[in-house]
Design an enzyme around this catalytic site. Sequence first.
Site, short mmCIF file in Angstrom:
data_model
loop_
_atom_site.label_atom_id
_atom_site.label_comp_id
_atom_site.label_asym_id
_atom_site.label_seq_id
_atom_site.Cartn_x
_atom_site.Cartn_y
_atom_site.Cartn_z
N TYR A 35 0.83 -1.20 0.00
CA TYR A 35 0.00 0.00 0.00
C TYR A 35 0.86 1.24 0.00
O TYR A 35 2.08 1.18 0.20
CB TYR A 35 -0.96 -0.01 1.20
CG TYR A 35 -0.35 0.35 2.55
CD1 TYR A 35 0.50 -0.52 3.21
CD2 TYR A 35 -0.64 1.57 3.15
CE1 TYR A 35 1.05 -0.18 4.45
CE2 TYR A 35 -0.10 1.92 4.39
CZ TYR A 35 0.75 1.04 5.03
OH TYR A 35 1.29 1.38 6.24
N LYS A 74 6.42 -2.05 1.94
CA LYS A 74 5.24 -1.45 2.59
C LYS A 74 4.04 -2.38 2.42
O LYS A 74 3.15 -2.16 1.61
CB LYS A 74 4.96 -0.06 2.01
CG LYS A 74 4.05 0.79 2.87
CD LYS A 74 4.16 2.25 2.51
CE LYS A 74 3.15 3.13 3.19
NZ LYS A 74 3.26 3.18 4.64
N1 PDD Z 1 2.74 5.06 7.27
N2 PDD Z 1 7.39 3.81 8.91
C1 PDD Z 1 6.25 3.11 8.90
C2 PDD Z 1 6.21 1.81 9.62
C3 PDD Z 1 5.11 3.61 8.24
O1 PDD Z 1 3.97 2.90 8.24
C4 PDD Z 1 5.18 4.87 7.60
C5 PDD Z 1 4.02 5.47 6.85
C6 PDD Z 1 6.41 5.58 7.64
C7 PDD Z 1 6.59 6.91 6.97
O2 PDD Z 1 6.61 6.79 5.57
P1 PDD Z 1 6.13 7.98 4.64
O3 PDD Z 1 6.91 9.18 5.04
O4 PDD Z 1 6.48 7.53 3.29
O5 PDD Z 1 4.65 8.18 4.87
C8 PDD Z 1 7.48 5.01 8.30
C9 PDD Z 1 1.56 5.53 6.56
C10 PDD Z 1 1.39 6.99 6.60
C11 PDD Z 1 0.35 4.78 7.09
O6 PDD Z 1 0.50 3.60 7.33
O7 PDD Z 1 -0.74 5.35 7.20
#
Ligand code: PDD
Length: 286
Positions: A33, A150
């Site tokens: 995702y 992710k």
């Molecule tokens: N989460 N680390 C984890 C475990 C995350 O799930 C996320 C993002 C990040 C930050 O990544 P980015 O800057 O690309 O959003 C780091 C998203 C926002 C979520 O699960 O809703």
Amino acid sequence: MTRTVYVNGEYLPETEATVSVFDRGFLFADGVYEVTSVLGGKLIDFDGHAARLERSLTELDMAVRLHRDELLEIHRELVTRNDIEDGLVYLQITRGSDGDRDFVYPAEDTPQTVVLFTQSKPGLADSPAAKKGIRVISIPDLRWDRRDIKTVQLLYPSMGKMAAKAEGCDDAWMIEDGKVTEGTSNNAYIVQGNSIVTRELSTDILHGITRAAVLRFAREAQMQVEERAFTLDEAKAADEAFVTSASTFVMPVVEIDGVALGDGTPGPVARRLREIYLDESRKAAI
Ligand code: PDD
């Protein structure tokens, strides 16, 4: 207003959108995702999210079937149809289904399931939490070893968030071998004197798109950046701390396991980085 969502090539009212009960995303968490923020009706860091999506798919031996231009068009169409000024676009691609439950992957030409939907969050960049800062607890990092992909396996992060809530806090930082990996849904940073410290990229953490932008802006502003793992003890003794993610941008952390950082209010580095990130990202939004 009924949301319009995107499922496998169609724009549908959320009440009419369906996915198979045999979908591998549902049965095996076999999917990836992305979450892209929207400010002023425009997408923030779209290219970074699209590039990471391609990487996640490739790492799981899933074909990249949607071209970046098509993805951008779908994102924009959903923002328009749902009248999103500020908010998020959630995208999920799973390995699909060949109509049964089987640990073995289905044939390579099995259609993937592609779902996108929006979440309207008026005033997303103006959140009261950013003014106050958030309080975190620490928990052991019990996730698998490919956190750079992710995937939609989010049960443990969800449990972490619940553990934090149970203690009257906002989030949890995950700890492995005494060192902080990341927050449940964000990357973690501390500030020691003039130095911003955050864990280096590896399979231990998600390669945050916000992280990449924030570190670039910090370096451009002549701030010192150290990419290395830091301990929970270092974090508790730090001058400040913050987290970054697409949904929270730069969010100050003011307390870890009940220990207040500095004077217990958002620190100047986190506040400045938040301002720079929001300014620059709005300028570059598409
Ligand atoms: N989460 N680390 C984890 C475990 C995350 O799930 C996320 C993002 C990040 C930050 O990544 P980015 O800057 O690309 O959003 C780091 C998203 C926002 C979520 O699960 O809703």
